[in-house]
Enzyme design. Structure first.
Site, PDB file in Angstrom:
ATOM      1  N   GLU A   1      -8.197   0.056  -7.494  1.00 39.41           N
ATOM      2  CA  GLU A   1      -7.218  -0.244  -8.479  1.00 39.41           C
ATOM      3  C   GLU A   1      -6.807  -1.588  -8.708  1.00 39.41           C
ATOM      4  O   GLU A   1      -6.001  -1.862  -9.831  1.00 39.41           O
ATOM      5  CB  GLU A   1      -5.981   0.483  -8.080  1.00 39.41           C
ATOM      6  CG  GLU A   1      -5.344   0.250  -6.637  1.00 39.41           C
ATOM      7  CD  GLU A   1      -4.305  -0.820  -6.730  1.00 39.41           C
ATOM      8  OE1 GLU A   1      -3.559  -1.147  -7.482  1.00 39.41           O
ATOM      9  OE2 GLU A   1      -4.001  -1.740  -5.553  1.00 39.41           O
TER      10      GLU A   1
ATOM     11  N   HIS B   1      -4.683   3.979  -5.325  1.00 41.77           N
ATOM     12  CA  HIS B   1      -4.149   3.332  -4.227  1.00 41.77           C
ATOM     13  C   HIS B   1      -4.457   3.552  -2.732  1.00 41.77           C
ATOM     14  O   HIS B   1      -4.929   2.768  -1.916  1.00 41.77           O
ATOM     15  CB  HIS B   1      -2.536   3.451  -4.285  1.00 41.77           C
ATOM     16  CG  HIS B   1      -1.772   2.298  -4.901  1.00 41.77           C
ATOM     17  ND1 HIS B   1      -1.631   2.424  -6.293  1.00 41.77           N
ATOM     18  CD2 HIS B   1      -1.438   1.186  -4.686  1.00 41.77           C
ATOM     19  CE1 HIS B   1      -0.853   1.450  -6.780  1.00 41.77           C
ATOM     20  NE2 HIS B   1      -0.839   0.713  -5.675  1.00 41.77           N
TER      21      HIS B   1
END
Length: 340
Positions: A13, A310
Site C-alpha cells: 500500500e 495494510h
C-alpha cells in the site's frame, strides 16, 4: 559489519505504516534499517510532519543514528541503540496523529528496562488513523491480555484539522509476551453512539444520531451528544462502540467541511454493519494492528472479514525483521490469520 535491512517504501500500500512498523522492529531487534521510496504510494510522497515526528521520537528513545530525517525525505537510514525508559514529550504541531506515533513507540518501550511516560500533542481523532478512543477501548485492552500494559489518558481533544490535543501514556515493561487467540467475539454486552461536537451547531449531532437510530436500530437511550470544550478550532466526530465478551469494536467517522452530518453517520453505520454481518472477530483496522505484537509473542490467531493492503503489507514488513510464520487461511467468507 552491520547487516542492513532494506525497506522499499513503495511496496504494497506504500504508506506510512511501512515506516512505523520498521522503526518499531528496528528498535526491538537492534537491526539497522535503510528506507527508500518512503510513502511512494501517496499523493505527497516522503516524510510528512507526523512521520518525521515518529522518526525523531524513535531516535530519542533509543539514541539512534539517523540520516535523512527531514520533511519530504524519501530516503532514511536508522541505526538503533538501546531503548531507554523515561519521561518523553513529543509535539506533532497541528493535527498530526498522536496515535500513529504512539503505536510506533509502544512496542519498543514495552521491552525497555523500566516504566515510561509519554506525552503527545497533536491530533487525537484523525482521518486515516486510529482514534484515541479506539486505542483506549479496543487495542490496549487486547495488548493487556498479551501482557503489555499501557494506560492512555486523553487530556485534551484534538480534532482535525486544527489538532491541538494532548494525551499521556503510562507504560509498564512487559515481563513475558502472552499469545492471544481471538476466535470468537462472544455475546454483545453493551453498545453506544457518541456524537462529539466542538464549536459547531448541536443540530449536527442530532442529525448524526438520528441516522444511527434509523440504520442500526439502536435505541435513543444508547445515543449521546457530547459537547467538547477547550479545543482548538471546531470539530465533529461520531463514535460507534460495541462491546462483546472477548473484545470491543469502535468505529470513528470524522466530520469535515462540506460533508453532511448524514453522510458522516451513514459511513460509520455501514462500517459497523459490515463488521457485524461478517462474524469476524477483528475489524479491518484492528487486524493489521494485531500483527506486530502477535509476532513478538511468537504465536496468535484471529479472524477478519477483509485482507486489506495494510494487513498484507504489514505482514511482509514484519517478516523482514522477525523469523515467525504468518499465514492467511481463507475459510467460507472469513480469513483466519495464524502466527507461529
Amino acid at each position: 559489519m552491520m547487516q542492513w535491512i532494506d525497506i522499499d517504501g513503495s511496496q504494497g500500500e506504500g504508506g506510512g505504516q511501512i515506516l512505523r512498523t520498521s522503526l518499531s522492529l528496528s528498535m526491538i531487534t537492534g537491526k539497522p534499517v535503510r528506507f527508500n521510496a518512503i510513502r511512494a504510494g501517496r499523493a505527497k510522497p516522503g516524510l510528512m510532519r507526523q512521520h518525521l515526528t515518529a522518526v525523531l521520537a524513535a531516535q530519542e528513545i533509543c539514541d539512534a543514528q539517523v540520516v535523512g530525517a527531514q520533511l519530504g525525505s524519501t530516503e532514511l537510514s536508522f541505526i538503533p541503540g538501546k531503548v531507554r525508559s523515561g519521561d518523553y514529550l513529543f509535539d506533532l504541531g497541528g493535527a498530526g496523529s498522536c496515535t500513529l506515533v504512539l503505536q510506533t513507540l509502544l512496542p519498543a518501550l514495552w521491552l525497555a528496562d523500566g516504566k515510561s511516560t509519554i506525552k503527545l500533542r497533536g491530533g487525537t481523532h484523525n482521518p486515516m488513523a486510529p482514534s484515541v478512543t479506539f486505542l483506549q477501548q479496543v487495542w490496549l485492552p487486547l495488548m493487556a491480555k498479551m501482557g503489555a500494559i499501557a494506560t492512555l489518558r486523553l487530556i485534551r481533544y484534538g480534532f482535525y484539522p486544527a489538532g491541538g490535543g494532548e494525551v499521556e501514556v503510562q507504560v509498564e515493561p512487559v515481563n513475558q509476551w502472552q499469545p492471544l487467540n481471538l476466535m470468537a467475539r462472544g455475546q454483545v454486552t453493551a453498545m453506544s453512539a457518541y456524537a462529539l461536537t466542538a464549536n459547531i451547531p448541536d443540530a449536527i449531532a442530532v442529525r448524526e444520531l438520528k441516522v444511527v437510530n434509523q440504520r442500526l436500530g439502536w435505541d435513543e437511550s444508547l445515543l449521546y451528544h457530547q459537547e467538547v470544550s477547550l479545543v482548538a478550532g471546531s470539530g465533529n466526530v461520531l463514535l460507534l462502540q460495541m462491546d462483546f465478551e472477548h473484545l470491543s469494536e469502535v468505529v470513528c467517522a470524522i466530520g469535515t467541511q462540506g460533508k453532511s452530518a448524514e453522510k458522516v453517520a451513514i459511513e460509520a453505520c455501514a462500517e459497523m454493519q459490515a463488521y457485524l454481518d461478517s462474524m469476524a472477530v477483528a475489524g479491518e483496522h484492528l487486524a493489521d494492528q494485531l500483527l506486530l505484537p502477535m509476532a513478538l509473542a511468537g504465536a496468535g490467531s484471529f479472524s477478519t472479514h477483509k485482507v486489506t493492503a495494510h494487513l498484507s503489507t504489514n505482514m511482509g514488513v514484519i517478516g523482514q525483521f522477525v523469523n515467525v510464520a504468518m499465514k492467511i487461511c481463507p475459510q467460507d467468507s472469513l480469513f483466519y490469520i495464524q502466527i507461529g
